[in-house]
Design an enzyme around this catalytic site. Structure first.
Site, PDB file in Angstrom:
ATOM      1  N   PRO A 216       0.679  -1.252   0.181  1.00 19.00           N
ATOM      2  CG  PRO A 216      -0.775  -1.686   1.582  1.00 19.00           C
ATOM      3  CD  PRO A 216       0.407  -1.403   1.279  1.00 19.00           C
ATOM      4  N   PRO A 217      -0.133   2.498  -0.169  1.00 19.00           N
ATOM      5  CG  PRO A 217      -0.985   4.154  -1.392  1.00 19.00           C
ATOM      6  CD  PRO A 217      -1.504   2.060  -0.869  1.00 19.00           C
ATOM      7  N   GLY A 218       2.776   4.850   1.337  1.00 17.50           N
ATOM      8  CA  GLY A 218       3.376   4.961   2.060  1.00 17.50           C
ATOM      9  C   GLY A 218       4.050   3.935   3.066  1.00 17.50           C
ATOM     10  CE  LYS A 221       4.554   0.909  -3.088  1.00 16.49           C
ATOM     11  NZ  LYS A 221       3.132   1.318  -1.591  1.00 16.49           N
ATOM     12  CB  THR A 222       9.708   5.257  -3.215  1.00 14.40           C
ATOM     13  OG1 THR A 222       8.512   5.521  -3.219  1.00 14.40           O
ATOM     14  CG2 THR A 222      10.466   6.591  -3.528  1.00 14.40           C
ATOM     15  CG  HIS A 436     -14.197 -11.164  11.320  1.00  8.82           C
ATOM     16  ND1 HIS A 436     -15.349 -11.145  10.688  1.00  8.82           N
ATOM     17  CD2 HIS A 436     -13.528 -12.307  10.265  1.00  8.82           C
ATOM     18  CE1 HIS A 436     -15.263 -11.745   9.664  1.00  8.82           C
ATOM     19  NE2 HIS A 436     -14.167 -12.043   9.034  1.00  8.82           N
ATOM     20  CD  GLU A 437      -8.791 -11.529  10.243  1.00 10.38           C
ATOM     21  OE1 GLU A 437      -9.264 -13.370   9.570  1.00 10.38           O
ATOM     22  OE2 GLU A 437     -10.340 -10.960   9.696  1.00 10.38           O
ATOM     23  CG  HIS A 440     -12.524 -16.029   9.072  1.00  6.81           C
ATOM     24  ND1 HIS A 440     -12.898 -16.482   8.881  1.00  6.81           N
ATOM     25  CD2 HIS A 440     -11.562 -14.900   8.795  1.00  6.81           C
ATOM     26  CE1 HIS A 440     -13.565 -15.609   8.314  1.00  6.81           C
ATOM     27  NE2 HIS A 440     -12.752 -14.793   8.558  1.00  6.81           N
TER      28      HIS A 440
HETATM   29  P1  ADP Z   1       5.409   4.396  -1.280  1.00  9.26           P
HETATM   30  O1  ADP Z   1       7.111   4.516  -1.970  1.00  9.26           O
HETATM   31  O2  ADP Z   1       5.193   3.134  -0.314  1.00  9.26           O
HETATM   32  O3  ADP Z   1       4.619   5.301  -1.320  1.00  9.26           O
HETATM   33  P2  ADP Z   1       7.197   6.085   0.651  1.00  9.26           P
HETATM   34  O4  ADP Z   1       8.937   5.246   0.546  1.00  9.26           O
HETATM   35  O5  ADP Z   1       7.551   7.275  -0.240  1.00  9.26           O
HETATM   36  O6  ADP Z   1       6.009   4.793   0.473  1.00  9.26           O
HETATM   37  O7  ADP Z   1       7.055   5.723   1.853  1.00  9.26           O
HETATM   38  C1  ADP Z   1       6.804   7.938   2.793  1.00  9.26           C
HETATM   39  C2  ADP Z   1       8.165   8.093   3.788  1.00  9.26           C
HETATM   40  O8  ADP Z   1       7.358   7.335   4.778  1.00  9.26           O
HETATM   41  C3  ADP Z   1       9.370   8.083   3.398  1.00  9.26           C
HETATM   42  O9  ADP Z   1      10.281   9.128   3.029  1.00  9.26           O
HETATM   43  C4  ADP Z   1       9.462   7.732   4.734  1.00  9.26           C
HETATM   44  O10 ADP Z   1       9.865   8.946   5.957  1.00  9.26           O
HETATM   45  C5  ADP Z   1       8.323   7.027   5.621  1.00  9.26           C
HETATM   46  N1  ADP Z   1       8.786   5.614   5.914  1.00  9.26           N
HETATM   47  C6  ADP Z   1       8.050   5.260   5.357  1.00  9.26           C
HETATM   48  N2  ADP Z   1       8.045   3.539   5.659  1.00  9.26           N
HETATM   49  C7  ADP Z   1       8.855   3.660   6.453  1.00  9.26           C
HETATM   50  C8  ADP Z   1      10.149   2.874   7.300  1.00  9.26           C
HETATM   51  N3  ADP Z   1       9.753   1.684   7.143  1.00  9.26           N
HETATM   52  N4  ADP Z   1      11.090   3.530   8.138  1.00  9.26           N
HETATM   53  C9  ADP Z   1      11.124   4.748   8.317  1.00  9.26           C
HETATM   54  N5  ADP Z   1      10.182   5.716   7.479  1.00  9.26           N
HETATM   55  C10 ADP Z   1       9.405   5.438   6.853  1.00  9.26           C
HETATM   56 ZN    ZN Z   2     -13.024 -12.094   7.341  1.00  8.74          ZN
END
Ligand code: ADP
Ligand code: ZN
Length: 616
Positions: A216-218, A221-222, A436-437, A440
C-alpha cells in the site's frame, strides 16, 4: 528546479521594488505634504504664501513659501504637523479668478497633462506585459519540466540525457528504513550484486533484473528502493509511471528509452518506476479503453528489460499496490519475476519507524514509543512520519522545550479527526477484527483436513481489516467435498465469532460471504456435489478464463432447476454455518485466548496459534 523558481520570484520582487523607488523619485515632493481644503489653499494664496502650483486635471499640488501647520485626525486623535507642500482638489465649479490671482502674486504656475510623465506612463503600461510574460515563462518552464522537455521553448524530441543525467547519488541506507527485516533481507542480494557483480556471478548467484515491490502507499517502497541504491553506492534513476501517461503522445516510449539508455551509461545503477500499474495494466482487455500511448510505453518498457545485456549492472525496481492488474507479460521470467511484498507495519515495526523519525527532533525523557506504536494500528510509515512531525509542530507552537507524550496524543487525535482518510482503527474495531479473525483461525485449527494456518493478523490489508492466511502444504489439484465444506465453514467463522461474542454480525464479512457463495455455487453447479441436483454441470458460476469475471448467464436449465440450485446452495452454506456456530461456542475459551493474543500482538504465525491453543 526549485532554485530556479525561487530565482524568478526574487527577480520579480526586485523589479517591483526598483519600479516603486523610481516612481516615487519621479514624483517626489519638497518636504512633507498635506492634503488641504480648497478654501485653505485660497487662504494661503491670499496670505502670499504660495511658491508654486501645478495643475493636473482638477488636482492641484504645490509648495508653500513658509511652512504651515495642519491638524489631522490620526486614529481618532488630533495631531498637528508642519508641512511645506500640499495637494488639493479644485471644485467642479470653475474658479476663473484663480489664475489671475496666482499670476498677480508671482506664483510659479505649471500644468501636467492628464496622464503622468511620458516615461512613467510608458513603464506603467509595460508592467502588465512584464507580469504576463513572466508568468507565462514560469508556467511553461514548470510544464516543460513535467513533460521532461526544455519547456515550451524547448524541443520535445530532445534527448533525455539532460533530463535523467547521471542519476542521483543517494545517501539513504538500510539504517534509515525501520523494520521490514524480511524485505531488506531479500534486497540484500541486489546490493551484493551491484557492489561486486563479478564475485556475485562467480559464486553462482542468480542476477535479478526486475523486482516488484508490492504494498500500500506510504509503506516505504520508494524509501526501500533508494536505500538499495544508497547501500550499494550506485546511481539512482527514478520516474513515476503515471507521468508517462500524462505526457504528449509518443513521449512515453521515448522517455523510457532515454531512461534506460542513461541508466546503462551510468551503470551500475538502479531504475525505480513508481506506480507501475499506471502503464502496466493488462493490454487488450478492452478495459480502460485501449490506451495506445500507454501500450506503446509498456511495450517499450518490456523490450528495454529484455534488451539487458548480462553484463549490464542495471536493476529495475518497480512499485505498485495493484499487482493483480498488471499485464502478465511484465511478470514473466527475466522481467519483474521477483516480488517483495511490503505490508503495513506491525506494532514492533511501528515503534522502530517512530524512533527513526524521532531522531530528527528533540524528545522529552521517557516517551513511551511502544504505547504510541500500539495505539496506531493500520498506520503506514508515511503516516507515522506525519505523526511525529505533527507532534513536533504542536510542541513548538506551545513553546515546549521538547516533544512529550501529550503532543503525540494530540497529534494522533488531530490526524484521526482531520478528515484525512487514514486507515486507523479504533479499539472497538480492533477488538471486533480480532474476534473475527480468531473465528477463522480457530475453525481452521479445529476442522480436519484444512490447510495449515500461515498467519493471522489484524493489520489492514487492502480493503480488509484483517486477514487469516492458510497455505496448503502441497499444491492441490483435486478438492474433496469435505475439504470444500470445511473451507466454507472456516470462511464463515469470522462472522460466526462476531455473532457469538457481540450478538450481531458486522459488514466485515462481506468478502467472506462472496467467497462462500461462489464456492457453494460451484459445488452445486459444476462439481456435482449436491445429492438433490445430481452429477450435472451447468454454466452457472463459470468464470471468464482470462478476465476472472462471471460469464453472462445463459441459462441451460429450467426455472424449477434454478430454484432447486438456489435451495442447495443455501443448504450447503447453512449447514456449514451451524457447524461454525457450534464449534465456536464449544470452544469459547480458545476463541477468547486467540482474540486477546491478536489484540496484543497484532500478528500471529501458525506456530504461535498452536502455542496459544495448547496453553488454554
Ligand atoms: P511508498 O513509496 O510505499 O508510497 P514512501 O517510500 O514514499 O512510500 O514512504 C513515505 C515516507 O514514509 C518515507 O519518506 C519515510 O519517511 C516514511 N517511511 C515509510 N516507511 C518507513 C520505514 N519503514 N522506516 C522509516 N520511514 C518510513
Ligand atoms: Zn473474514
Amino acid at each position: 528546479m526549485k532554485q530556479q523558481s525561487w530565482r524568478i520570484v526574487v527577480y520579480m520582487i526586485s523589479i517591483a521594488v526598483l519600479f516603486n523607488v523610481f516612481y516615487s523619485y519621479m514624483l517626489r515632493e519638497a518636504g512633507p505634504t498635506a492634503e488641504i481644503s480648497y478654501s485653505r489653499f485660497r487662504a494661503e494664496l491670499a496670505a502670499n504664501n504660495l511658491k508654486k502650483v501645478s495643475f493636473k486635471g482638477t488636482g492641484v499640488r504645490g509648495e508653500f513659501l513658509r511652512k504651515i501647520k495642519v491638524v489631522e485626525t490620526v486614529q481618532g486623535k488630533e495631531v498637528a504637523r508642519e508641512v511645506s507642500a500640499f495637494t488639493t482638489t479644485m471644485p467642479a465649479v470653475a474658479d476663473p479668478a484663480l489664475l489671475g490671482e496666482l499670476a498677480s502674486r508671482n506664483v510659479d504656475i505649471s500644468a501636467v497633462s492628464q496622464g503622468s510623465s511620458g516615461l512613467v506612463t510608458f513603464l506603467i503600461s509595460m508592467l502588465p506585459w512584464v507580469l504576463i510574460l513572466g508568468v507565462w515563462w514560469y508556467v511553461s518552464r514548470k510544464i516543460g519540466k513535467q513533460m521532461g522537455t526544455g519547456g515550451m521553448f524547448g524541443n520535445f524530441a530532445k534527448s533525455g540525457a539532460k533530463l535523467y543525467g547521471v542519476g542521483e547519488k543517494v545517501d539513504v541506507t538500510f539504517d534509515d528504513v525501520a523494520g521490514m527485516e524480511n524485505s531488506k533481507l531479500e534486497l540484500k542480494e541486489v546490493v551484493d550484486y551491484l557492489k561486486e557483480p563479478g564475485q556475485f556471478r562467480q559464486i553462482g548467484g542468480k542476477v535479478p533484473k526486475g523486482i516488484l515491490l508490492v504494498g500500500p502507499p506510504g509503506t516505504g517502497k520508494t524509501l526501500l528502493a533508494r536505500a538499495v541504491a544508497g547501500e550499494a553506492g550506485v546511481n539512482f534513476f527514478t520516474i513515476s509511471a503515471s507521468q508517462f501517461i500524462e505526457m504528449f503522445v509518443g513521449v512515453g516510449a521515448s522517455r523510457v528509452r532515454d531512461l534506460f539508455a542513461n541508466a546503462k551509461k551510468n551503470a551500475p545503477s538502479i531504475i525505480f518506476i513508481d506506480e507501475i500499474d499506471a502503464v502496466g495494466r493488462s493490454r487488450g482487455t478492452g478495459l480502460g479503453g485501449g490506451h495506445d500511448e500507454r501500450e506503446q510505453t509498456l511495450n517499450q518498457l518490456l523490450s528495454e528489460m529484455d534488451g539487458f545485456d548480462r553484463h549490464e549492472e542495471v536493476i529495475v525496481l518497480a512499485a505498485t499496490n495493484r499487482p493483480d492488474v498488471l499485464d502478465p507479460a511484465l511478470l514473466r521470467p527475466g522481467r519483474f519475476d521477483r516480488h517483495v511484498v511490503i505490508e503495513r507495519p506491525d506494532w514492533r515495526d511501528r515503534e522502530k519507524i517512530l524512533k527513526v523519525h524521532a531522531r530528527k527532533i528533540t524528545m522529552a525523557e521517557g516517551i513511551d514509543f511502544i504505547a504510541v506504536a500500539k495505539g496506531t494500528p493500520g498506520m503506514t510509515g508515511a503516516d507515522l512520519e506525519n505523526l511525529v512531525n505533527e507532534a513536533a509542530i504542536l510542541a513548538s507552537r506551545e513553546k515546549a522545550p521538547a516533544v512529550a507524550m501529550v503532543h503525540f496524543e494530540q497529534a494522533k487525535d488531530k490526524l484521526l479527526m482531520g478528515g484525512e482518510r487514514k486507515m486507523v482503527i479504533s479499539e472497538k474495531e480492533k477488538r471486533l477484527t480480532a474476534y473475527h479473525e480468531s473465528g477463522h483461525a480457530l475453525l481452521a485449527r479445529l476442522l480436519p483436513g484444512t490447510d495449515p494456518i500461515h498467519k493471522v493478523t489484524i493489520i489492514p490489508h487492502g480493503m480488509a481489516l484483517g486477514v487469516t492466511q492458510q497455505l496448503p502444504e502441497d499444491d492441490r489439484y483435486y478438492y474433496p467435498r469435505s475439504y470444500l465444506e470445511n473451507r466454507i465453514c472456516v470462511t464463515l467463522g469470522g462472522r460466526a465469532a462476531e455473532r457469538l461474542v457481540f450478538g450481531e454480525a458486522s459488514t466485515g464479512a462481506q468478502n467472506d460471504l462472496k467467497v462462500v457463495t461462489d464456492l457453494a455455487e460451484k459445488m452445486v453447479c459444476q462439481w456435482g456435489m449436491s445429492e438433490k441436483i445430481g452429477p450435472v454441470a451447468f454454466t452457472r458460476g463459470e468464470e471468464h478464463p482470462f478476465l476472472g469475471r462471471k460469464l453472462a448467464e445463459e441459462k441451460g436449465f429450467s426455472e424449477e432447476m434454478a430454484w432447486k440450485i438456489d435451495q442447495e446452495i443455501t443448504a450447503i452454506i447453512r449447514n456449514s454455518e451451524k457447524l461454525a456456530d457450534r464449534l465456536l461456542s464449544e470452544n469459547r475459551a480458545l476463541l477468547d485466548a486467540l482474540a486477546a493474543a491478536l489484540q496484543e500482538e497484532e500478528t500471529l504465525d501458525g506456530a504461535r496459534v498452536e502455542e496459544i491453543v495448547r496453553s488454554v
